[in-house]
Design a protein around this motif. Structure first.
Motif, PDB file in Angstrom:
ATOM      1  N   LEU A  20      -6.494  -2.425   2.631  1.00 33.68           N
ATOM      2  CA  LEU A  20      -5.321  -3.219   2.270  1.00 33.68           C
ATOM      3  C   LEU A  20      -5.636  -4.282   1.226  1.00 33.68           C
ATOM      4  O   LEU A  20      -4.748  -4.714   0.485  1.00 33.68           O
ATOM      5  N   ALA A  45       0.834  -1.205   0.000  1.00 36.69           N
ATOM      6  CA  ALA A  45       0.000   0.000   0.000  1.00 36.69           C
ATOM      7  C   ALA A  45       0.871   1.259   0.000  1.00 36.69           C
ATOM      8  O   ALA A  45       0.589   2.222  -0.733  1.00 36.69           O
ATOM      9  N   THR A  86      -1.497  -2.287  -5.983  1.00 30.26           N
ATOM     10  CA  THR A  86      -2.853  -2.775  -5.723  1.00 30.26           C
ATOM     11  C   THR A  86      -2.808  -4.271  -5.409  1.00 30.26           C
ATOM     12  O   THR A  86      -2.125  -5.046  -6.092  1.00 30.26           O
TER      13      THR A  86
END
Length: 419
Positions: A340, A312, A317
């Motif tokens: 997350l 993150a 992603t």
């Protein structure tokens, strides 16, 4: 404040129970949330298995009524192609072992959507499923598998036998851990099987759960976790003797127990003694040998959280693949939320548009991954590693990678199968 009632072992009745691992409090793992339910309170229950000092059965207190979980169930076995193939191979091997013919009756307890008994029917034998979940039981009937909607008990077993006759083979795959009344369930198996018949039970092996740190297979639906040693005691409670055992790779490592009615059972095979020796070598024949698992579980959580936070912070992603019950234990214990893990995907349409219990991560169809092209895909049903890495091979097209959290954190190229 009222004191909590003393816990007692469901197999032997002892009140001398020691902590195995404490995973905090989580919601039931298969109660996926609708969008409307997101604004409502969500009940949680302690997820804290103990080991009995007397009989060594590792178990969870029966905090959740099976009626609440299994009357309408989110898990359909047939959505895993490898699992259906596993069942087909089992039927072929069991037919040879038990000498089944077109006159034979095969009964499966917790028959789900007919994933296994469909092969029995296709081979021209008689089949009856006993399945408590209304929705998946109807799916089995739609496949031509006669199915009784009921939980297995001594009374249910006697009724099935009275209507259909004694079974040459009774199967209980991946259910022996799911029943709080292990003695009553075992007596139900004995009620259905012929006096010279066979009972086959497949259940996750505590030996591999400990060795490979598979803590995410602990959830409220699993009331107990077996070694061969504790399985022998459980079978004996219902009038069955263990005569053989196989080690099978399903669910990260399972045992297939072959039992027969105690009155006529032959001596146990050398395989039984061999596995008992392996369990003793790992220390699982003593209470003290169960210690240390909790420390390993904490390390897995820390490694996964460190990876997700670092991803993150780097602007990467991460999404999930699969929404199995085991995934919800992992997500809740680690405290993973949509910040997350943006979403997960699943092949089961029942789960689409719903949210994971507790962590409230949205669930989408698998095609969402192709559309979004994430940097990482966290694989939650790691027990289907080879099948899923093949399904996710296209992730390599945009340079994405797969993440497996257990037994140790691995980041691998799509298409890489397990060793």
């Amino acid at each position: 404040m009222t004191a909590a009632p003393a816990l007692s072992c469901r197999l032997c009745g002892s009140t001398e129970l020691e902590s195995f691992v404490d995973l905090g409090a989580t919601p039931p793992c298969e109660l996926f949330l609708t969008a409307e339910a997101l604004e409502a309170p969500e009940p949680t229950f302690p997820l804290h298995p103990r080991v009995c000092r007397n009989c060594l059965l590792v178990q969870l207190p029966p905090l959740i009524d099976p009626d609440e979980t299994f009357t309408e169930y989110a898990y359909y076995s047939s959505f895993s192609t490898s699992w259906v193939e596993h069942a087909r191979r089992f039927v072929t091997a069991a037919t040879a072992r038990a000498g089944l013919t077109s006159d034979s009756l095969v009964v499966e307890a917790a028959s789900n959507d007919g994933y296994l008994l469909q092969h029995v029917v296709a081979d021209g034998m008689r089949a009856v499923g006993v399945e408590p979940s209304v929705n998946v039981g109807q799916a089995a009937r739609d496949k031509g598998v006669p199915t009784v909607t009921a939980f297995l008990s001594p009374e249910t077993g006697a009724a099935v036998r009275a209507e259909h006759g004694p079974a040459a083979l009774v199967v209980a795959n991946n259910v022996y851990a799911h029943i709080p009344d292990v003695v009553g369930f075992t007596k139900g198996l004995r009620a259905m099987v012929a006096d010279d018949g066979w009972v086959s039970i497949e259940v996750q092996h505590l030996l591999t759960l400990v060795a490979l740190r598979q803590f995410d297979t602990i959830y409220h639906e699993h009331f107990q976790y077996y070694t061969v040693g504790t399985a022998i005691r459980a079978l004996a409670s219902g009038g069955l003797d263990l005569v053989d055992v196989e080690l099978v790779p399903t669910h990260g490592g399972s045992i297939r127990l072959w039992a027969r009615p105690s009155e006529l059972a032959e001596p146990a095979s050398p395989a039984v003694a061999q596995v008992l020796a392996e369990e003793a070598k790992a220390g699982l024949d003593t209470v003290e040998g169960h210690a240390g698992f909790a420390r390993e579980v904490s390390r897995i959580r820390n490694d996964l959280m460190r990876f997700l936070i670092d991803a993150a912070d780097a602007g990467k992603t991460v999404v999930g693949y699969g929404a199995p019950g085991k995934g919800n234990t992992l997500l809740n214990y680690c405290g993973i939320r949509p910040d997350l893990l943006g979403y997960t995907v699943d092949r089961n349409p029942y789960k689409h548009g719903r949210y994971t219990p507790g962590t409230r991560i949205p669930i989408h169809p698998p095609e969402r991954i192709d559309a979004d092209r994430p940097d990482y895909v966290l694989v939650l049903p790691w027990n289907l590693r080879d099948e899923i890495t093949a399904q996710l091979a296209p992730v390599a097209d945009w340079g994405g990678k797969l993440v497996f959290p257990i037994p140790t954190l691995e980041v691998v190229e799509p298409g890489s199968t397990s060793a």
